[in-house]
Design an enzyme around this catalytic site. Structure first.
Site, PDB file in Angstrom:
ATOM      1  N   ARG A 108       3.545  11.188   7.465  1.00 49.73           N
ATOM      2  CA  ARG A 108       3.806  10.031   6.594  1.00 49.73           C
ATOM      3  C   ARG A 108       2.639   9.843   5.649  1.00 49.73           C
ATOM      4  NH1 ARG A 108       5.859   4.674   9.452  1.00 49.73           N
ATOM      5  NH2 ARG A 108       3.654   4.516   9.941  1.00 49.73           N
ATOM      6  N   THR A 112       2.448   5.306   0.881  1.00 43.18           N
ATOM      7  CA  THR A 112       3.876   5.039   0.628  1.00 43.18           C
ATOM      8  C   THR A 112       4.694   4.995   1.917  1.00 43.18           C
ATOM      9  OG1 THR A 112       4.445   7.380   0.462  1.00 43.18           O
ATOM     10  CG2 THR A 112       3.694   6.292  -1.561  1.00 43.18           C
ATOM     11  N   ASP A 204      -0.059   5.125  17.138  1.00 42.26           N
ATOM     12  CA  ASP A 204       0.267   6.394  16.487  1.00 42.26           C
ATOM     13  C   ASP A 204       0.517   7.450  17.573  1.00 42.26           C
ATOM     14  OD1 ASP A 204      -0.541   7.930  13.511  1.00 42.26           O
ATOM     15  OD2 ASP A 204      -0.197   9.094  15.336  1.00 42.26           O
ATOM     16  N   ASP A 207      -1.525  10.817  17.357  1.00 43.03           N
ATOM     17  CA  ASP A 207      -2.934  10.629  17.717  1.00 43.03           C
ATOM     18  C   ASP A 207      -3.096  10.400  19.220  1.00 43.03           C
ATOM     19  OD1 ASP A 207      -4.008  10.999  15.203  1.00 43.03           O
ATOM     20  OD2 ASP A 207      -3.915   8.878  14.666  1.00 43.03           O
TER      21      ASP A 207
HETATM   22  C1  PRP Z   1       5.025   9.772  13.202  1.00 39.94           C
HETATM   23  C2  PRP Z   1       6.190  10.032  14.142  1.00 39.94           C
HETATM   24  C3  PRP Z   1       7.323  10.259  13.204  1.00 39.94           C
HETATM   25  C4  PRP Z   1       7.014   9.333  12.076  1.00 39.94           C
HETATM   26  C5  PRP Z   1       7.890   8.130  12.196  1.00 39.94           C
HETATM   27  O1  PRP Z   1       4.541  10.940  12.668  1.00 39.94           O
HETATM   28  O2  PRP Z   1       5.963  11.106  15.027  1.00 39.94           O
HETATM   29  O3  PRP Z   1       7.421  11.595  12.744  1.00 39.94           O
HETATM   30  O4  PRP Z   1       5.642   8.956  12.199  1.00 39.94           O
HETATM   31  O5  PRP Z   1       7.732   7.272  11.119  1.00 39.94           O
HETATM   32  P1  PRP Z   1       8.877   6.994  10.088  1.00 39.94           P
HETATM   33  O6  PRP Z   1      10.116   6.678  10.870  1.00 39.94           O
HETATM   34  O7  PRP Z   1       8.360   5.810   9.330  1.00 39.94           O
HETATM   35  O8  PRP Z   1       9.046   8.192   9.206  1.00 39.94           O
HETATM   36  P2  PRP Z   1       3.248  10.969  11.730  1.00 39.94           P
HETATM   37  O9  PRP Z   1       3.666  10.867  10.298  1.00 39.94           O
HETATM   38  O10 PRP Z   1       2.254   9.950  12.210  1.00 39.94           O
HETATM   39  O11 PRP Z   1       2.709  12.438  11.913  1.00 39.94           O
HETATM   40  P3  PRP Z   1       2.029  13.116  13.206  1.00 39.94           P
HETATM   41  O12 PRP Z   1       3.102  13.291  14.243  1.00 39.94           O
HETATM   42  O13 PRP Z   1       1.540  14.407  12.678  1.00 39.94           O
HETATM   43  O14 PRP Z   1       0.927  12.198  13.681  1.00 39.94           O
HETATM   44  N1  URA Z   2       4.490   6.601  13.662  1.00 31.72           N
HETATM   45  C1  URA Z   2       3.900   6.355  14.859  1.00 31.72           C
HETATM   46  O1  URA Z   2       3.358   7.269  15.486  1.00 31.72           O
HETATM   47  N2  URA Z   2       3.918   5.091  15.329  1.00 31.72           N
HETATM   48  C2  URA Z   2       4.520   4.091  14.685  1.00 31.72           C
HETATM   49  O2  URA Z   2       4.509   2.947  15.185  1.00 31.72           O
HETATM   50  C3  URA Z   2       5.124   4.363  13.452  1.00 31.72           C
HETATM   51  C4  URA Z   2       5.101   5.630  12.965  1.00 31.72           C
END
Ligand code: PRP
Ligand code: URA
Length: 213
Positions: A108, A112, A204, A207
């Protein structure tokens, strides 16, 4: 538990609720967090994979010969959204070792909150398979919708989405873009905060799984 929202199941089970509470806890270590994600995926996959087609085959038991069900058709495909979906993919593979695996790398944008794609590798014949899309978090729904758009462009039948925690905004976004997609969650939370994190949520997921923050 089927909800009043069509195409949405929130699994209602004491073990799932117990493990979700441990997952939410800020004091839970990455090691425990990964194990809990695996265990919750196994428990909720039971519901998300209920539709898989079966055929009756003959099997010889030590006692007699009988007809009994086995999965039929091409092996299902499980598609994980990186990074956090990886742990769920591995869990599904313990249930369906012959499943094919696809990966979509999305993160993400911090400003944005829109998904940015950085990797894509899917089974070449994915359109012939039942597809289960896995990602622990369904927040704005942007990532799931992006992944479902790709699957739909490739000619896939409506995929099933399995997430651990979702919220009404994410469910609404998926069903607006892909009304036929079935969603299974372990928990449906109240909503999003100003940073588009799920409240109460678990923070997150990526993380916490990989200890990167
Ligand atoms: C997190 C999660 C989803 C996304 C959800 O990933 O694992 O993929 O956010 O958010 P959304 O519904 O608003 O799109 P992130 O972008 O944090 O990436 P990561 O798994 O690499 O930490
Ligand atoms: N992605 C995450 O990992 N946690 C949230 O709460 C939203 C998006």
């Amino acid at each position: 538990m089927t909800t009043e929202i069509p195409q949405l199941t929130v699994v209602d089970h004491p073990l799932v609720g117990h493990k979700i509470t441990m997952l939410r806890n800020v004091a839970t270590s990455s090691e425990s967090f990964r194990s809990l994600c695996t265990e919750i995926t196994l428990l909720t996959a039971y519901e998300a994979l209920r539709h898989l087609p079966v055929e009756q085959v003959e099997v010889e038991t030590p006692i007699t010969t009988t007809q009994s069900p086995m999965l039929s058709g091409p092996a299902p495909a499980v598609v994980g959204i990186l990074r956090a979906g990886l742990v769920m993919v591995e869990a599904i593979l313990t249930l369906i070792p012959h499943a094919r695996v696809g990966h979509l790398g999305l993160f993400r944008d911090p400003d944005t909150h829109r998904p940015v794609e950085y990797y894509r590798k899917l089974p070449a014949d994915i359109a012939d398979r039942e597809v289960l899309l896995v990602d622990p978090m369904l927040a704005t729904g942007g990532s799931a919708v992006h992944a479902l758009d790709i699957l739909s462009e490739l000619g896939c039948r409506p995929a099933r989405l399995l997430s651990i925690i979702g919220c009404p905004e994410g469910v609404g976004a998926v069903h607006t873009a892909h009304p036929e997609v079935t969603i299974t969650l372990a928990a449906l939370d109240q909503g999003l905060n100003e940073h588009a994190y799920i409240v109460p949520g678990l923070g997150d997921a990526g993380d916490r799984i990989y200890g990167t923050r």
